[in-house]
Design a protein around this motif. Structure first.
Motif, PDB file in Angstrom:
ATOM      1  N   VAL A  20       0.864  -1.186   0.000  1.00  0.00           N
ATOM      2  CA  VAL A  20       0.000   0.000   0.000  1.00  0.00           C
ATOM      3  C   VAL A  20       0.898   1.232   0.000  1.00  0.00           C
ATOM      4  N   SER A  21       0.658   2.140  -0.942  1.00  0.00           N
ATOM      5  CA  SER A  21       1.462   3.358  -1.030  1.00  0.00           C
ATOM      6  C   SER A  21       0.868   4.440  -0.140  1.00  0.00           C
ATOM      7  N   ILE A  22       1.729   5.074   0.634  1.00  0.00           N
ATOM      8  CA  ILE A  22       1.331   6.182   1.489  1.00  0.00           C
ATOM      9  C   ILE A  22       1.238   7.435   0.615  1.00  0.00           C
ATOM     10  N   PRO A  23       0.174   8.242   0.783  1.00  0.00           N
ATOM     11  CA  PRO A  23       0.011   9.438  -0.056  1.00  0.00           C
ATOM     12  C   PRO A  23       1.163  10.431   0.059  1.00  0.00           C
ATOM     13  N   ASN A  24       1.197  11.373  -0.876  1.00  0.00           N
ATOM     14  CA  ASN A  24       2.175  12.467  -0.911  1.00  0.00           C
ATOM     15  C   ASN A  24       3.616  11.967  -1.023  1.00  0.00           C
ATOM     16  N   GLY A  25       3.824  10.934  -1.824  1.00  0.00           N
ATOM     17  CA  GLY A  25       5.177  10.436  -2.068  1.00  0.00           C
ATOM     18  C   GLY A  25       5.769   9.616  -0.936  1.00  0.00           C
ATOM     19  N   GLY A  26       4.901   9.168  -0.018  1.00  0.00           N
ATOM     20  CA  GLY A  26       5.385   8.357   1.104  1.00  0.00           C
ATOM     21  C   GLY A  26       5.805   6.974   0.646  1.00  0.00           C
ATOM     22  N   PRO A  27       6.340   6.181   1.558  1.00  0.00           N
ATOM     23  CA  PRO A  27       6.824   4.844   1.200  1.00  0.00           C
ATOM     24  C   PRO A  27       5.686   3.868   0.933  1.00  0.00           C
ATOM     25  N   GLN A  28       6.036   2.743   0.348  1.00  0.00           N
ATOM     26  CA  GLN A  28       5.088   1.653   0.158  1.00  0.00           C
ATOM     27  C   GLN A  28       5.253   0.702   1.332  1.00  0.00           C
ATOM     28  N   ILE A  29       4.146   0.362   1.984  1.00  0.00           N
ATOM     29  CA  ILE A  29       4.181  -0.538   3.135  1.00  0.00           C
ATOM     30  C   ILE A  29       3.539  -1.857   2.728  1.00  0.00           C
ATOM     31  N   SER A  30       4.236  -2.953   2.980  1.00  0.00           N
ATOM     32  CA  SER A  30       3.711  -4.268   2.625  1.00  0.00           C
ATOM     33  C   SER A  30       3.488  -5.150   3.847  1.00  0.00           C
ATOM     34  N   HIS A  31       4.186  -4.861   4.934  1.00  0.00           N
ATOM     35  CA  HIS A  31       4.055  -5.710   6.108  1.00  0.00           C
ATOM     36  C   HIS A  31       4.562  -5.002   7.358  1.00  0.00           C
ATOM     37  N   LEU A  32       4.007  -5.428   8.492  1.00  0.00           N
ATOM     38  CA  LEU A  32       4.454  -4.971   9.802  1.00  0.00           C
ATOM     39  C   LEU A  32       4.607  -6.209  10.674  1.00  0.00           C
ATOM     40  N   PHE A  33       5.703  -6.297  11.399  1.00  0.00           N
ATOM     41  CA  PHE A  33       5.945  -7.427  12.290  1.00  0.00           C
ATOM     42  C   PHE A  33       6.103  -6.934  13.715  1.00  0.00           C
ATOM     43  N   TYR A  34       5.557  -7.695  14.638  1.00  0.00           N
ATOM     44  CA  TYR A  34       5.795  -7.463  16.057  1.00  0.00           C
ATOM     45  C   TYR A  34       5.896  -8.830  16.707  1.00  0.00           C
ATOM     46  N   ALA A  35       7.080  -9.167  17.223  1.00  0.00           N
ATOM     47  CA  ALA A  35       7.356 -10.487  17.796  1.00  0.00           C
ATOM     48  C   ALA A  35       6.992 -11.556  16.759  1.00  0.00           C
ATOM     49  N   ASP A  36       6.040 -12.442  17.074  1.00  0.00           N
ATOM     50  CA  ASP A  36       5.659 -13.481  16.104  1.00  0.00           C
ATOM     51  C   ASP A  36       4.343 -13.148  15.404  1.00  0.00           C
ATOM     52  N   ASP A  37       3.950 -11.882  15.446  1.00  0.00           N
ATOM     53  CA  ASP A  37       2.712 -11.435  14.833  1.00  0.00           C
ATOM     54  C   ASP A  37       3.031 -10.680  13.545  1.00  0.00           C
ATOM     55  N   ALA A  38       2.221 -10.875  12.519  1.00  0.00           N
ATOM     56  CA  ALA A  38       2.462 -10.216  11.232  1.00  0.00           C
ATOM     57  C   ALA A  38       1.168  -9.623  10.693  1.00  0.00           C
ATOM     58  N   LEU A  39       1.304  -8.466  10.075  1.00  0.00           N
ATOM     59  CA  LEU A  39       0.189  -7.803   9.403  1.00  0.00           C
ATOM     60  C   LEU A  39       0.666  -7.496   7.990  1.00  0.00           C
ATOM     61  N   PHE A  40      -0.053  -8.018   6.986  1.00  0.00           N
ATOM     62  CA  PHE A  40       0.310  -7.793   5.589  1.00  0.00           C
ATOM     63  C   PHE A  40      -0.673  -6.800   4.988  1.00  0.00           C
ATOM     64  N   LEU A  41      -0.148  -5.801   4.295  1.00  0.00           N
ATOM     65  CA  LEU A  41      -0.967  -4.771   3.664  1.00  0.00           C
ATOM     66  C   LEU A  41      -0.672  -4.800   2.183  1.00  0.00           C
ATOM     67  N   GLY A  42      -1.718  -4.859   1.377  1.00  0.00           N
ATOM     68  CA  GLY A  42      -1.461  -4.921  -0.050  1.00  0.00           C
ATOM     69  C   GLY A  42      -2.634  -4.490  -0.896  1.00  0.00           C
ATOM     70  N   GLU A  43      -2.325  -4.325  -2.169  1.00  0.00           N
ATOM     71  CA  GLU A  43      -3.330  -4.010  -3.176  1.00  0.00           C
ATOM     72  C   GLU A  43      -4.387  -5.106  -3.178  1.00  0.00           C
ATOM     73  N   TRP A  44      -5.648  -4.699  -3.301  1.00  0.00           N
ATOM     74  CA  TRP A  44      -6.763  -5.638  -3.290  1.00  0.00           C
ATOM     75  C   TRP A  44      -6.930  -6.247  -4.671  1.00  0.00           C
ATOM     76  N   SER A  45      -6.161  -7.318  -4.921  1.00  0.00           N
ATOM     77  CA  SER A  45      -6.282  -8.039  -6.187  1.00  0.00           C
ATOM     78  C   SER A  45      -6.055  -9.519  -5.919  1.00  0.00           C
ATOM     79  N   LYS A  46      -6.721 -10.331  -6.699  1.00  0.00           N
ATOM     80  CA  LYS A  46      -6.607 -11.776  -6.509  1.00  0.00           C
ATOM     81  C   LYS A  46      -5.174 -12.247  -6.728  1.00  0.00           C
ATOM     82  N   SER A  47      -4.491 -11.686  -7.725  1.00  0.00           N
ATOM     83  CA  SER A  47      -3.106 -12.101  -7.981  1.00  0.00           C
ATOM     84  C   SER A  47      -2.204 -11.717  -6.808  1.00  0.00           C
ATOM     85  N   ASN A  48      -2.439 -10.581  -6.187  1.00  0.00           N
ATOM     86  CA  ASN A  48      -1.634 -10.166  -5.043  1.00  0.00           C
ATOM     87  C   ASN A  48      -1.834 -11.123  -3.869  1.00  0.00           C
ATOM     88  N   LEU A  49      -3.094 -11.507  -3.636  1.00  0.00           N
ATOM     89  CA  LEU A  49      -3.384 -12.432  -2.537  1.00  0.00           C
ATOM     90  C   LEU A  49      -2.795 -13.817  -2.807  1.00  0.00           C
TER      91      LEU A  49
END
Length: 121
Positions: A20-49
């Motif tokens: 997911v791209s952050i507005p105003n030229g911000g970075p693209q974020i695809s994942h966040l990790f904390y310990a053994d927990d993961a959050l994946f952020l992505g474009e809503w498309s079947k191929s991406n999933l």
């Protein structure tokens, strides 16, 4: 988890997984990790999933660590529950609904709400 971090970064660089791209030229974020927990952020498309599913399965095989898809959820921002459920089935997990809490932080609740700290309101 460092191996999964490297795999996701590489997949984003090679345009295999679209974060997911952050507005105003911000970075693209695809994942966040904390310990053994993961959050994946992505474009809503079947191929991406499907590519995320492939990345996670490769991670399982190469690391010996098991991804618990039964405890995982797919959230579709702006998508119907039916569509989200169909896409969650690709990963073998369930559909989640907004808002939800992640690591104690509410996500998807009134995102337009602005609260001034120290204003007494």
């Amino acid at each position: 988890m460092e191996g999964l971090n490297i795999a996701l970064k590489s997949a984003v660089e090679k345009d295999i997984f679209k974060g997911v791209s952050i507005p105003n030229g911000g970075p693209q974020i695809s994942h966040l990790f904390y310990a053994d927990d993961a959050l994946f952020l992505g474009e809503w498309s079947k191929s991406n999933l499907k590519n995320l599913a492939r990345i996670l399965k490769c991670f399982q095989v190469s690391s010996g660590l098991k991804v618990n898809f039964q405890k995982s959820k797919v959230f579709g921002v702006g998508a119907t529950l039916r569509e989200t459920t169909n896409w969650a089935n690709i990963l073998g997990c369930e559909a989640g609904c907004l808002p939800f809490t992640y690591l104690g932080v509410p996500v998807g609740a009134n995102m337009n709400l602005i609260k001034k700290l120290g204003s007494g309101n």
